[in-house]
Motif scaffolding. Structure first.
Motif, short mmCIF file in Angstrom:
data_model
loop_
_atom_site.label_atom_id
_atom_site.label_comp_id
_atom_site.label_asym_id
_atom_site.label_seq_id
_atom_site.Cartn_x
_atom_site.Cartn_y
_atom_site.Cartn_z
N MET A 1 41.89 37.31 33.12
CA MET A 1 42.02 37.22 34.57
C MET A 1 40.84 37.94 35.20
SD MET A 1 44.12 35.89 36.78
CE MET A 1 45.69 35.82 35.91
N ALA A 2 40.10 37.25 36.06
CA ALA A 2 38.90 37.83 36.66
C ALA A 2 39.25 39.02 37.53
CB ALA A 2 38.18 36.76 37.49
N ASN A 3 38.40 40.03 37.45
CA ASN A 3 38.60 41.23 38.24
C ASN A 3 37.63 41.26 39.41
OD1 ASN A 3 40.53 42.00 36.46
ND2 ASN A 3 39.36 43.67 35.55
N SER A 4 38.01 42.02 40.45
CA SER A 4 37.11 42.24 41.58
C SER A 4 36.16 43.37 41.23
CB SER A 4 37.92 42.59 42.83
OG SER A 4 38.54 43.85 42.64
N VAL A 10 43.11 39.44 39.81
CA VAL A 10 43.54 38.45 40.81
C VAL A 10 45.04 38.61 41.07
CG1 VAL A 10 43.85 36.00 41.26
CG2 VAL A 10 41.72 36.81 40.24
N VAL A 11 45.79 38.83 40.00
CA VAL A 11 47.24 39.01 40.17
C VAL A 11 47.53 40.21 41.06
CG1 VAL A 11 49.39 39.55 38.98
CG2 VAL A 11 47.83 37.87 37.99
N ASP A 12 46.82 41.31 40.84
CA ASP A 12 46.99 42.50 41.68
C ASP A 12 46.77 42.16 43.15
OD1 ASP A 12 47.49 44.19 39.53
OD2 ASP A 12 45.37 44.66 39.25
N ARG A 46 40.00 33.59 50.92
CA ARG A 46 39.96 32.72 49.73
C ARG A 46 41.32 32.67 49.04
NH1 ARG A 46 36.61 35.34 47.27
NH2 ARG A 46 37.87 36.35 45.66
N LEU A 47 41.94 33.84 48.86
CA LEU A 47 43.23 33.87 48.18
C LEU A 47 44.33 33.22 49.02
CD1 LEU A 47 43.05 37.46 46.67
CD2 LEU A 47 43.08 35.31 45.40
N VAL A 48 44.30 33.45 50.31
CA VAL A 48 45.29 32.82 51.19
C VAL A 48 45.17 31.30 51.11
CG1 VAL A 48 45.87 32.41 53.61
CG2 VAL A 48 45.61 34.74 52.77
N LYS A 49 43.96 30.80 51.10
CA LYS A 49 43.75 29.35 51.00
C LYS A 49 44.32 28.80 49.70
CE LYS A 49 40.16 25.78 51.07
NZ LYS A 49 38.70 25.51 51.15
#
Length: 249
Positions: A1-4, A10-12, A46-49
């Protein structure tokens, strides 16, 4: 899972967005949602979309964002509380019809009690318990009933980390109310949340005799009928337990 860049996954970030909606607020502007979730506006957008594409979030009037109906659909289809609610509702309704006051169903979530069902009527006394709402264990009769029926090591761990941010309750006081509830098989708290109400609750046990929930009432302090209420609640708890597959007593 890609991290910021900050290292969170992303899950966080998705969880932070979903948890950012405060109780009683159905929609938020995107900028406020991003701030409450602790995310840059571009990341939140981006996440909301992406979440909206899966109908987990939806566009609300005025360009705001709201939780999607698909979340409600998924939770109500597969929630572990669904069987509990279905088993408990007939018994809750019986008590509600006789008492004409608040009847609550709750489960334990860490150091909080989470209310999964509530029956009330117009004119009932104040009841701070809301469906999907939480209260600290020590201020709720349902929370005390549930914690008092947990294994000793669970109670000991809870007491070891207990801190009351208001400073009104000490660890020793909570230890005493848990011991009393364990001895009597029910919890009663008078005027703790609201000065004119009395909360009374009993634990519900599953087939392994673990306390998995509590059924309780919130009644006027001046009209408490312990001798009537406690037997009715214990009978309801046993009935719910049987519906859940608990062994007969």
């Amino acid at each position: 899972m890609a991290n910021s860049i900050s290292g969170d996954s992303v899950v966080d970030r998705v969880v932070r967005i979903l948890e950012a909606f405060p109780e009683g607020v159905s929609s938020l502007p995107l900028g406020e949602l991003a701030a409450r979730a602790g995310l840059p506006l571009t990341s939140a957008h981006r996440l909301v979309k992406q979440l909206a594409e899966h109908r987990l979030l939806e566009q609300a009037p005025g360009g705001k964002v709201q939780l999607g109906l698909r979340l409600w659909e998924l939770v109500n289809r597969n929630s572990p509380t669904l069987v509990l609610r279905q088993a408990a509702l007939p018994f809750m309704d019986d008590i509600h019809q006789v008492l004409n006051q608040n009847v609550n169903l709750a489960v334990l979530q860490g150091d909080d009690v989470l209310f999964v069902e509530r029956l009330s009527r117009r004119g009932s006394v104040a009841n701070r318990a809301k469906v999907a709402g939480r209260m600290p264990v020590h201020v709720s009769s349902a929370g005390v009933a549930l914690m008092s029926a947990q294994p000793p090591h669970v109670q000991a761990a809870y007491l070891a980390r207990f801190r009351d941010p208001t400073g009104k309750a000490t660890t020793e006081h909570v230890r005493q109310i848990l011991a009393a509830a364990s001895t009597h098989g029910y919890a009663e708290l008078a005027g703790v949340v609201d000065p004119d109400t009395w909360g009374i609750a009993v634990p519900i046990h599953d087939r392994q005799r673990l306390a998995v929930a509590a059924i309780g009432v919130v009644v006027p302090l001046a009209e408490v009928r312990i001798q009537q209420l406690v037997p009715a609640l214990k009978t309801a708890a046993r009935g719910i337990g049987r519906q859940l597959g608990a062994p007969g007593e």
